[in-house]
Scaffold this motif. Structure first.
Motif, mmCIF file in Angstrom:
data_model
loop_
_atom_site.group_PDB
_atom_site.id
_atom_site.type_symbol
_atom_site.label_atom_id
_atom_site.label_comp_id
_atom_site.label_asym_id
_atom_site.label_seq_id
_atom_site.Cartn_x
_atom_site.Cartn_y
_atom_site.Cartn_z
ATOM 1 N N ALA A 50 -1.572 -1.650 6.433
ATOM 2 C CA ALA A 50 -0.712 -1.257 7.645
ATOM 3 C C ALA A 50 -0.429 0.455 7.446
ATOM 4 C CB ALA A 50 0.631 -1.817 7.255
ATOM 5 N N MET A 51 -0.244 0.872 6.393
ATOM 6 C CA MET A 51 -0.125 2.372 6.037
ATOM 7 C C MET A 51 -1.386 3.191 6.231
ATOM 8 S SD MET A 51 2.773 3.067 5.119
ATOM 9 C CE MET A 51 2.931 5.007 4.617
ATOM 10 N N LYS A 52 -2.550 2.590 6.060
ATOM 11 C CA LYS A 52 -3.844 3.253 6.451
ATOM 12 C C LYS A 52 -4.028 3.350 7.932
ATOM 13 C CE LYS A 52 -6.863 1.782 3.659
ATOM 14 N NZ LYS A 52 -8.061 0.917 3.381
ATOM 15 N N GLU A 53 -3.783 2.166 8.613
ATOM 16 C CA GLU A 53 -4.107 2.158 10.030
ATOM 17 C C GLU A 53 -2.940 2.862 10.903
ATOM 18 O OE1 GLU A 53 -6.214 0.885 13.289
ATOM 19 O OE2 GLU A 53 -6.548 0.469 11.238
ATOM 20 N N PHE A 54 -1.802 2.803 10.558
ATOM 21 C CA PHE A 54 -0.753 3.011 11.473
ATOM 22 C C PHE A 54 0.185 4.306 10.864
ATOM 23 C CE2 PHE A 54 -1.329 -1.110 13.103
ATOM 24 C CZ PHE A 54 -2.065 -0.699 14.336
ATOM 25 N N GLY A 55 0.115 4.518 9.578
ATOM 26 C CA GLY A 55 0.946 5.486 8.836
ATOM 27 C C GLY A 55 2.274 5.311 8.286
ATOM 28 N N GLN A 56 2.689 4.426 8.955
ATOM 29 C CA GLN A 56 4.179 3.833 8.335
ATOM 30 C C GLN A 56 4.603 2.368 8.808
ATOM 31 O OE1 GLN A 56 6.436 6.961 10.329
ATOM 32 N NE2 GLN A 56 7.566 5.488 11.616
ATOM 33 N N ILE A 57 5.674 1.905 7.971
ATOM 34 C CA ILE A 57 6.037 0.494 8.495
ATOM 35 C C ILE A 57 7.397 0.772 8.932
ATOM 36 C CG2 ILE A 57 6.484 -1.693 7.778
ATOM 37 C CD1 ILE A 57 4.459 -1.073 5.216
ATOM 38 N N ASP A 58 7.884 0.400 10.040
ATOM 39 C CA ASP A 58 9.131 0.461 10.762
ATOM 40 C C ASP A 58 9.832 -0.859 10.679
ATOM 41 O OD1 ASP A 58 9.014 3.464 11.926
ATOM 42 O OD2 ASP A 58 7.217 2.321 12.828
ATOM 43 N N PHE A 59 9.171 -1.865 10.892
ATOM 44 C CA PHE A 59 9.583 -3.143 10.892
ATOM 45 C C PHE A 59 8.820 -4.150 9.942
ATOM 46 C CE2 PHE A 59 10.194 -1.554 15.116
ATOM 47 C CZ PHE A 59 11.421 -0.972 15.169
ATOM 48 N N TYR A 60 9.719 -5.109 8.971
ATOM 49 C CA TYR A 60 9.069 -6.080 8.263
ATOM 50 C C TYR A 60 9.801 -7.390 8.464
ATOM 51 C CZ TYR A 60 6.117 -7.629 4.462
ATOM 52 O OH TYR A 60 5.171 -8.084 3.711
ATOM 53 N N VAL A 61 8.785 -8.137 9.134
ATOM 54 C CA VAL A 61 9.475 -9.430 9.614
ATOM 55 C C VAL A 61 8.866 -10.374 8.636
ATOM 56 C CG1 VAL A 61 9.785 -11.156 11.566
ATOM 57 C CG2 VAL A 61 9.413 -8.892 11.991
ATOM 58 N N ASN A 62 9.938 -10.941 7.641
ATOM 59 C CA ASN A 62 9.323 -11.965 6.630
ATOM 60 C C ASN A 62 9.683 -13.368 7.228
ATOM 61 O OD1 ASN A 62 8.585 -10.954 4.080
ATOM 62 N ND2 ASN A 62 10.664 -9.865 4.088
ATOM 63 N N ASN A 63 8.486 -13.898 7.920
ATOM 64 C CA ASN A 63 8.584 -15.138 8.479
ATOM 65 C C ASN A 63 7.720 -16.309 7.863
ATOM 66 O OD1 ASN A 63 8.761 -16.999 11.012
ATOM 67 N ND2 ASN A 63 6.705 -16.687 10.742
ATOM 68 N N ALA A 64 6.856 -15.710 6.964
ATOM 69 C CA ALA A 64 5.941 -17.126 6.324
ATOM 70 C C ALA A 64 6.893 -17.792 5.439
ATOM 71 C CB ALA A 64 4.979 -15.973 5.389
ATOM 72 N N GLY A 65 6.645 -19.060 5.655
ATOM 73 C CA GLY A 65 7.510 -19.954 4.739
ATOM 74 C C GLY A 65 6.581 -21.449 4.545
ATOM 75 N N ALA A 66 7.119 -22.194 3.438
ATOM 76 C CA ALA A 66 6.552 -23.446 3.304
ATOM 77 C C ALA A 66 7.489 -24.373 3.284
ATOM 78 C CB ALA A 66 5.863 -23.261 1.996
#
Length: 228
Positions: free
Chosen positions: A74-90
């Motif tokens: 993400a950093m390599k492509e866009f330079g920063q992370i503004d939002f992190y949506v933790n949605n993955a779940g089992a």
């Protein structure tokens, strides 16, 4: 121009259901998207449907090395992370007396440790900029327990506890935290039908967009979304 133009969001569990809907609605608001899930084909299919700047990174949230690579990409492509949506779940069999320890391990590794890994990978950059937003997708099972949901509910209680603690940790830092607890949603991993019409994944996505588009001095800490 959307409300999130120029911002970048990581969405985990983005290959279907709530995650795919969140990605689509964030993209509609102009956000750059970094999509994460374990299944490459389905993940790529979601990425193809989204117009705008998007990359897909195959990620197992139970593996810290995968989660760190996700943030790095993400950093390599866009330079920063503004939002992190933790949605993955089992969501697996979780009655204690059944003794399905492999299921317990998978839910704990994905639903708790995966959330922590995700936060850990993105938070330093957010703190450095005094700006960012962590969104954790929990569940109403983190508010209520039934006789077949012991371990799953325990993991979602944990997500809520992490969210509440993190919000206090990050007070006055500029980094916001939102916990969203969906009720029954019409997805592939939904529980058995009830007498209520289930929510659509887009209903939860709207809650995410609502939280992240508030003014920067407004922190929406907790949203519970249930069917009528």
């Amino acid at each position: 121009m959307g409300k999130l133009t120029g911002k970048t969001a990581i969405v985990t569990g983005a290959s279907s259901g709530i995650g795919a809907a969140v990605a689509e609605q964030l993209a509609d608001e102009g956000a750059n998207l970094v999509l994460a899930a374990r299944g490459k084909d389905r993940l790529d299919a979601v990425a193809t449907k989204i117009s705008g700047n998007v990359i897909a990174v195959v990620t197992d949230m139970a593996k810290k090395s995968d989660v760190d690579k996700l943030a790095s990409e993400a950093m390599k492509e866009f330079g920063q992370i503004d939002f992190y949506v933790n949605n993955a779940g089992a969501v697996l069999g979780s009655r204690i007396q059944d003794g399905q320890t492999d299921n317990w391990d998978q839910m704990i590794d994905t639903n708790i440790k995966g959330v922590l890994y995700g936060i850990n990978s993105a938070l330093p950059g957010m703190l450095e900029r005094s700006s960012g937003h962590i969104v954790n997708i929990a569940s109403v099972s983190g508010h209520e327990v039934n006789k077949v949901s012991a371990v799953y509910s325990a993991t979602k209680f944990a997500v809520r506890a992490l969210s509440m603690s993190l919000e206090k940790e990050l007070a006055r830092t500029g980094v916001r935290v939102t916990n969203i607890s969906p009720g029954q949603v019409d997805t592939a991993i939904a529980s058995k039908p009830s007498d209520r019409k289930p929510l659509a994944p887009s209903d939860i996505a709207k809650a995410v967009v609502y939280a992240v588009t508030q003014p920067d001095y407004v922190n929406v800490n907790e949203i519970t979304v249930r069917p009528v």
